[in-house]
Enzyme design. Structure first.
Site, PDB file in Angstrom:
ATOM      1  N   ARG A   1       7.431  17.574  -3.985  1.00 17.52           N
ATOM      2  CA  ARG A   1       6.307  17.943  -4.844  1.00 17.52           C
ATOM      3  C   ARG A   1       6.332  19.451  -4.996  1.00 17.52           C
ATOM      4  O   ARG A   1       6.305  20.182  -4.022  1.00 17.52           O
ATOM      5  CB  ARG A   1       4.996  17.502  -4.206  1.00 17.52           C
ATOM      6  CG  ARG A   1       4.961  16.003  -4.000  1.00 17.52           C
ATOM      7  CD  ARG A   1       3.915  15.646  -3.003  1.00 17.52           C
ATOM      8  NE  ARG A   1       2.618  15.475  -3.623  1.00 17.52           N
ATOM      9  CZ  ARG A   1       1.708  14.658  -3.143  1.00 17.52           C
ATOM     10  NH1 ARG A   1       1.929  13.962  -2.060  1.00 17.52           N
ATOM     11  NH2 ARG A   1       0.549  14.539  -3.742  1.00 17.52           N
TER      12      ARG A   1
ATOM     13  N   THR B   1      -2.219   1.270  -4.810  1.00 18.79           N
ATOM     14  CA  THR B   1      -2.691   2.384  -3.995  1.00 18.79           C
ATOM     15  C   THR B   1      -4.024   2.901  -4.502  1.00 18.79           C
ATOM     16  O   THR B   1      -4.371   2.732  -5.667  1.00 18.79           O
ATOM     17  CB  THR B   1      -1.644   3.517  -3.996  1.00 18.79           C
ATOM     18  OG1 THR B   1      -2.213   4.642  -3.348  1.00 18.79           O
ATOM     19  CG2 THR B   1      -1.232   3.903  -5.394  1.00 18.79           C
TER      20      THR B   1
ATOM     21  N   ASP C   1       0.873  -1.156   0.000  1.00 20.02           N
ATOM     22  CA  ASP C   1       0.000   0.000   0.000  1.00 20.02           C
ATOM     23  C   ASP C   1       0.923   1.221   0.000  1.00 20.02           C
ATOM     24  O   ASP C   1       2.111   1.107   0.288  1.00 20.02           O
ATOM     25  CB  ASP C   1      -0.836  -0.067   1.269  1.00 20.02           C
ATOM     26  CG  ASP C   1      -1.733   1.121   1.402  1.00 20.02           C
ATOM     27  OD1 ASP C   1      -2.251   1.564   0.361  1.00 20.02           O
ATOM     28  OD2 ASP C   1      -1.922   1.600   2.524  1.00 20.02           O
TER      29      ASP C   1
END
Lengths: 1002, 369
Positions: A408, A488, A206
């Site tokens: 990010r 995911t 995950d």
């Protein structure tokens, strides 16, 4: 939907039966003669959290196993290891072997009775029931089955369980898998799977909560061509930022968030100096967002953000003195460097997937109209005024740098608007927003029009904080030839971003295939293209159907798979996966996926996770491991051979369904490479030895059968047979099964290649089993025939005879105990005190018991039970007997020694080499060389970081959610409480912002 | 024989500063830092290397060959003389006796076998009888006895164990000693005469005690104790085994060698492991230093032939043997030792060559990590 605050009146809900479809719900609520449609929008799944909501009425529709999430969980299957299955098969084989021996000896008996026994009857009358050779053979068969039954190792099962229990305790006790921050030690929740941990080939992980911490941190920024965020020492070298690095003191700001940490002082200084660019930069962050503030007590601000990224940005602005304090539909109140300033919110140009940016238009306290925008750099850079080109290049460089560190990024820009231009635009906007046709397109065009010629301010870099050591762990596991697939619920971009930051996706990869087809045909096409592209360089592409067939020929060929030198990655979307998992495409999916180094599946439902795991499980003869932390991972945890639960903030479901649980992803490395490998090694060694021992012990009876008229006479004393497996030989092998280590833990981790031993299953398979049994048979042969030769005419040194049965039994038994003890000595790599104690102890115990049972005293008490009186004394005092024992032991052990020596000398395995180095290096210890930190070298930029769909700009401007005096939030129910897990239909008082965490992986 | 070194594994290496919030807390779930729980027990980690294996082979070789030679020489020095008196051939002296066999024949059949010893037997000489193809190790035979009875237990005397069937009772009376082993007691009588060159036959004194294990004679086998000292009274109410001609209390006149503690019986009751075996029958003790126990010359073996073996193709032998420190004549062990020793030595040489030619001495260099 709003209801007055009052006890919920009676009503009726008619809805669909429980099912596992997470994305739809159909029902009707009848209340006060009114009907209200209920759809997916009004449904909360089990485990969801309501935010921004003080209170709400909810109605539980499904409970427990009926909830959609539980319906997604799949069945709980009983898990067994492959070794255990093999063991069961082998036990059946051994049983067959036993029957064969029984038959051979029974036939021998019939022949003997016919040829010899019949004539011998002068001395040995037949029992009354026995009157014919065939019948005698039949009875002998059963007698031999009983005598030889020790070859079927019943005690094996008990010992195996004991060893596994021990291994589980070692996992529980491991301090290096203990997470101090949450006081959480690793836990083996099952004791049956340990050795399979050493054979894992596929890991399904995950993302959120497992690879990442689900915490966004404002890490760096670039303002007006200058980067902030890195710390340099006095010599201008970059300093690695750790937990202990001093962070900036924000105490000047009473409204600061105390948890916020930033290490570069120069940014605060720039803010304090009033650098206009910096101020504007933070103003963008403070204004351009859709965060809801909450201030319960003066100065205690809590932000409710739709995405953690936004929250991180606004929090950063807050700490740097641009505090976003309150919002109304028309205004945004900031607390700028100690001064209140209210901005008039004129328009929110909200985020969506295509635009990949968001803007607000505000009138600042000075009366100027400004457009503030943030968005993906690629999008924003196209809409900048040409004058800022230089800045754009500098910023672009910085962005590359940020992206290289796996951050990010977002670019920020602003634009001053002329009053009249804006007024005119506003009119058109109003028109468009009320239009009935093509409203979306028209709005988009208008947004596009105004978001031009902006001035670049800078860029932010947010870290989606990976859990500690994730990249290293993944790198290490990859070296161990373990393939890691990420499954995911996240969006494609987010998933890819994490893929890059944890080093699963790399720039040097030849290609990253993204499968996003919406129909089965598209998906097939895309997969096929990908496959052909991978196979292309290595194989000549032949056109048409024949090609596909040829490919099929190769698809199981792992050698072929290895010839693909370049690295590929496959990323597949949830809806494409749905098609790809259909029966006709799953082979193609699997083949393509297995050709790729990295596989990421995004936006998958819990059930799909399980299906993917199942697909690999069914078609690849490989051990799979699933690791996850949330309720959405339960199904895959249950499906995989081994399920690992991360016990984090996400509640206990994953842990409860798992076989192993711990607090951090990085412990997986230790669980597999150390504990798993050792468990596998120990179990294999144990099994080999156990089978060997039983064969060596039992088959002596078989050889003796040929010399005692196949009469099922035992060679050994009955007591020896009883005690051999339990007392004389069980503990040394148990100690080996518990404590043995071929190489130590440091080297296990340093040489992940050692793990391949388990994946290839070389230590215990059918071939190994045959070797063990052959070894056992050889040993039993030597054990019988050397004493046979020596005893045929031997007498004692006082002339009395010694070739009697009891002396023979004692000699063989003693030889046997010594031989198997020497053998366990050769098999043990790691002699702890316990091993010494057990091995020497077992030998001592053997002789003690032997002499005790052959003593006068015990014979006087039970004369008929201990007929071996005096045998030990009379036999073991003879030099000749000891010479026989010595010879037997040497002849049994010598070939083993030769084979092992030649194997390690001529074809040393990885293990042998590491053992050698380990021994050599132990003398000149210790330069602790840890795995080098894996540096990410990616130049890839993340797209617009927001991981969610539409923002709620519309909601804010419409002001609907502002009607309640204080926009507050409530926790609908505790997360992830398995006992009370419910699916709830909810009507909320607030905006109804909902995080479908479980469906989309938060 | 193995390279080794003792060392505790290095320290945890993971202690990061101060203990955490839970570190001080007694209730912390942090596992104990003991060597056992952390699998860091100090250990000896032997590795098979050329340095350990090759010397081991040479040492075994160099050790075993002398042992083997010693054993072989010793065994060869033992004098052994064996006569098969079964009487299978027409020409053999016991042919007649072997033909007309009957357990109940009242008149014993005797035959005599003449033989000569080429060399004198110097020390004590042991006289064995050997049987071949005789399955004393057959399961039903082995179990057919009652140790309790033989140990002098009065209850077992009167009520022998079921294991003795079908030799448990005879005519309603319990058999003492019961069972197939006792029933088949070897009952040939062997006498040895030295044929003096002057023509007279001198009987050689055969000692019949001291032929059984001390433990058997004194612990395992005991006569039941009755009211009187008379053995026959104690055995009152029992009968003799079917094949026997005498009762158990008539086996010998010496009270210390009669009944269950008769050594011939004890020796017989210790069943042989293999179908061909020899059992000690008598001991010829050395008389003095001057003369050899059995001088060179002609001898006559006088056999009272009672024990039938021809039905199952068995053979009966009489063996005269001296003994040494390692027991009787047994060339097998010596040869085996020489062989194994040579093989070990040879393997050592071969392994050494292989190791030098092909062995990977660059073990440490090429570990891909």
């Amino acid at each position: 939907m709003l209801f007055p605050v009052s006890p919920p009146p009676p009503g009726e809900v008619v809805c669909e039966p429980p099912n596992n479809k997470l994305d739809r719900f159909v029902g009707t609520l009848t209340w006060k003669n009114n009907k209200y449609p209920l759809d997916n929008e009004k449904l909360l799944l089990r485990g969801c959290v309501m935010r921004n909501t003080e209170w709400c009425f909810g109605l539980v529709v499904f409970t427990g196993p009926q909830t959609k999430l539980m319906q997604n969980c799949g069945r709980t299957a009983f898990k067994r290891t492959s070794i255990e299955r093999l063991m069961n098969t082998l036990v059946l084989w051994i049983f067959g072997f036993l029957l064969c021996m029984g038959v051979i000896l029974a036939i021998g008996n019939s022949i003997w009775e016919e040829k010899v026994g019949g004539k011998f009857r002068v001395y040995l009358l037949w029992d009354e029931v026995l009157n014919d050779a065939i019948f005698s053979g039949f009875l002998t068969f059963w007698s031999y089955i009983i005598i030889l039954n020790t070859v079927v190792p019943i005690s094996l099962y008990v010992s195996v369980e004991v060893i596994r229990l021990g291994h589980s305790y070692f996992i529980n006790w491991d301090r290096r898998m203990y997470y101090r921050r949450r006081d959480m030690a690793a836990e083996a929740r099952t004791t049956t799977l340990n050795e399979e941990l050493g054979q894992v080939e596929y890991i399904f992980s995950d993302k959120t909560g497992t690879l990442t911490q689900n915490i966004m941190v404002f890490n760096k920024c670039s303002i007006n061509g200058r980067t902030y965020g890195d710390v340099y020492d006095e010599f201008g070298h970059k300093v690695e930022i750790t937990e202990k690095s001093p962070s900036v003191d924000f105490s000047f700001n009473p409204l600061r968030d105390k948890k916020f940490r930033f290490h570069d002082h120069s940014l605060v200084e720039a803010v304090k100096l009033g650098d206009p660019a910096v101020e504007e930069f933070f103003r963008v962050l403070a204004l351009c967002h859709t965060v809801m503030p909450e201030e319960k007590n003066e100065g205690e601000l809590v932000y409710q953000a739709q995405s953690p990224d936004e929250g991180a940005l606004v929090t950063a602005a807050r700490n740097f003195g641009f505090v976003f304090r309150a919002r109304t539909p028309e205004t945004i109140t900031l607390y700028e460097m100690g001064k209140h300033s209210t901005y008039q919110l004129l328009a929110i140009l909200d985020f969506n997937n295509i635009r990949k940016r968001m803007s607000v238009i505000v009138r600042n306290p000075k009366g100027q109209i400004k457009l503030y925008s943030k968005g993906a750099d690629t999008i924003l850079f196209d809409r900048l005024a040409p004058s800022t080109e230089d800045l754009m290049y500098t910023t672009s460089e910085h962005l590359n740098e940020f992206a290289g560190e796996g951050l990010r990024t977002l670019a920020l820009a602003y634009k001053d608007l002329e009053e009249d231009v804006f007024a005119e635009w506003m009119v058109r906007l109003h028109e468009a927003s009320t239009a009935l046709e093509n409203r979306e397109e028209r709005l988009a065009l208008l947004y596009e029009e105004i978001e031009q010629d902006m001035t670049l301010l800078g860029a932010t870099a947010i870290e989606d904080k990976l859990q500690e050591g994730v990249a290293e762990t993944i790198a290490c596991l990859t070296l161990a030839s373990i393939k890691i697939w990420v499954l995911t619920g996240d969006k494609l971009e987010t998933a890819m971003n994490i893929g890059y930051s944890c080093n699963m996706l790399r720039d040097e990869m030849s290609d990253v295939f993204v499968i996003t087809g919406h129909t089965a045909l598209e998906v097939q096409q895309q997969l096929r293209t990908a496959k052909e592209k991978i196979l292309g360089p290595t194989r000549e592409i032949v056109n048409g159907e024949k090609d596909a067939e040829k490919m099929d020929l190769y698809r199981n060929d792992s050698v072929f798979e290895e010839t693909i030198t370049s690295e590929y990655a496959l990323i597949i979307n949830g809806h494409s996966l749905a098609h790809a998992l259909e029966a006709d495409l799953e082979r193609l999916l699997l083949d393509t996926a297995c050709l790729c180094k990295t596989v990421i599946c995004c936006r998958v439902t819990p059930l799909q996770k399980a299906q993917v795991v199942d697909l690999v499980k069914r078609h690849k003869r490989a051990v799979t491991l699933a690791i996850g932390d949330g309720a959405n991972d339960v199904s895959m945890i249950k499906t995989a051979h081994i399920g690992v639960g991360i016990s984090g903030q996400e509640g206990m479901q994953a842990v409860l369904a798992s076989d192993y649980s711990f607090a951090q992803f990085r412990y997986l490395q230790r669980l597999l490479l150390v504990h798993g490998r050792w468990s596998y090694l120990r179990m294999c060694r144990f099994l080999c030895y156990f089978f060997y021992k039983n064969f060596a012990f039992t088959l002596v009876h078989f050889w003796f059968g040929f010399f005692c008229g196949f009469s099922a006479q035992t060679v050994y004393d009955q007591w020896f047979i009883t005690l051999f497996n339990i007392v004389y030989t069980s503990l040394p092998v148990l100690a080996m099964g518990l404590f043995d280590q071929d190489v130590n833990e440091q080297n296990s981790l340093r040489h992940p290649k050692l793990y391949e031993l388990g994946q290839l299953n070389v230590l215990f398979n059918k071939r190994q089993f045959f070797m063990c049994t052959l070894h056992g048979i050889y040993t039993s042969f030597v054990l019988f025939f050397i004493p046979y030769g020596a005893f045929s005419s031997n007498v004692r040194d006082d002339g009395s005879h010694i070739a009697d049965q009891q002396s023979f039994a004692v000699t063989i038994a003693t030889s046997l105990v010594i031989v198997v003890s020497v053998q366990i000595g050769l098999d043990t790599n790691y002699w702890t005190a316990v091993n010494h104690f057990y091995v020497w102890g077992s030998l001592t115990i053997y002789f003690c018991i032997l002499f005790a049972m052959h003593s006068n005293g015990i014979f006087t008490i039970f004369p008929s039970h201990f007929p071996f009186l005096g045998t030990a004394r009379n036999t073991l005092t003879q030099t000749g007997v000891w010479l026989v024992i010595l010879l037997t032991t040497t002849v049994c052990v010598m070939p083993v020694l030769v084979v092992r020596f030649l194997r390690t000398d001529l074809y040393p395995t990885m293990t042998d080499k590491v053992r050698h180095t380990q021994q050599a290096s132990r003398r000149q210890r210790p330069q602790e060389q840890n795995l080098k930190r894996v540096r990410r070298t990616s130049s890839r930029r993340s797209a617009y970081a927001f991981s969610h769909q539409e923002g709620y700009g519309e909601l804010i401007t419409s002001g609907r959610n502002m009607k309640v005096a204080v926009p507050v939030f409530s926790l609908l129910r505790k997360r992830g409480d398995p006992a009370t897990g419910t699916t709830v239909v909810a009507w909320s008082s607030g905006s109804g912002t909902r995080e479908s965490e479980n469906t989309q992986g938060q | 024989m193995m390279a080794s070194s003792y060392s505790a594994k290095e320290e945890d290496g993971h202690h990061s500063g101060a203990p955490g919030p839970g570190g001080v807390n007694a209730k912390s779930r942090k596992p104990d830092n003991t060597a056992f729980k952390q699998q860091r027990l100090p250990a000896w980690q032997p590795i098979l290397t050329a340095g350990t294996v090759l010397p081991a082979f040479f040492i075994i070789g160099l050790l075993f060959i002398p042992i083997g030679i010693g054993l072989y020489v010793t065994s060869n020095n033992i004098k052994e003389y064996e006569i098969d008196y079964t009487g299978v051939d027409m020409s053999s002296p016991c042919f007649n006796c072997s033909q007309n066999y009957s357990w109940n024949s009242t008149k014993p059949c005797t035959c005599s076998v003449a033989f000569s010893l080429d060399q004198p037997f110097e020390s004590n000489v042991f006289m064995y009888y050997g049987l071949s193809n005789y399955y004393q190790n057959h399961r039903r035979y082995v179990k057919s006895r009652d140790d309790s009875q033989l140990n002098g237990n009065l209850n077992s005397l009167k009520d022998p164990s079921k294991e003795c069937e079908p030799y448990r009772t005879n005519d309603g009376l319990p058999i003492a000693p019961c069972g197939a082993i006792a029933n088949s007691l070897f009952n040939d009588t062997l006498e040895l005469y030295y044929n003096d060159p002057n023509g007279t036959k001198i009987p050689i004194r055969l000692v019949k005690t001291g032929i059984a294990w001390w433990t058997d004679k004194h612990v395992k086998f005991r006569n039941p104790v009755g009211d009187g000292s008379n053995l026959s009274a104690v055995f009152q109410g029992t009968t003799k085994p079917v094949n026997w001609q005498k009762y158990v209390y008539q086996l010998d006149t010496d009270p210390d060698n009669n009944g269950f503690i008769n050594e011939d019986l004890i020796v017989w009751m210790r069943t042989a492991a293999l179908p061909t075996f020899r059992k000690l029958y008598r001991i010829i003790e050395k008389q003095g230093d001057a003369t050899p126990t059995l001088p060179r010359g002609n001898y006559t073996l006088l056999i009272t032939y009672n024990y039938p073996v021809r039905s199952f193709e068995g053979r009966k032998r009489m063996i005269l043997s001296t003994i040494s420190w390692m027991g009787g004549k047994n060339p097998f062990l010596g040869i085996a030792y020489i062989t194994v020793g040579s093989v070990c030595f040879f393997l050592g040489v071969v392994l050494l060559i292989i190791h030098h030619k092909y062995g990977s001495r660059s073990n440490n260099a090429d570990i891909a990590s």
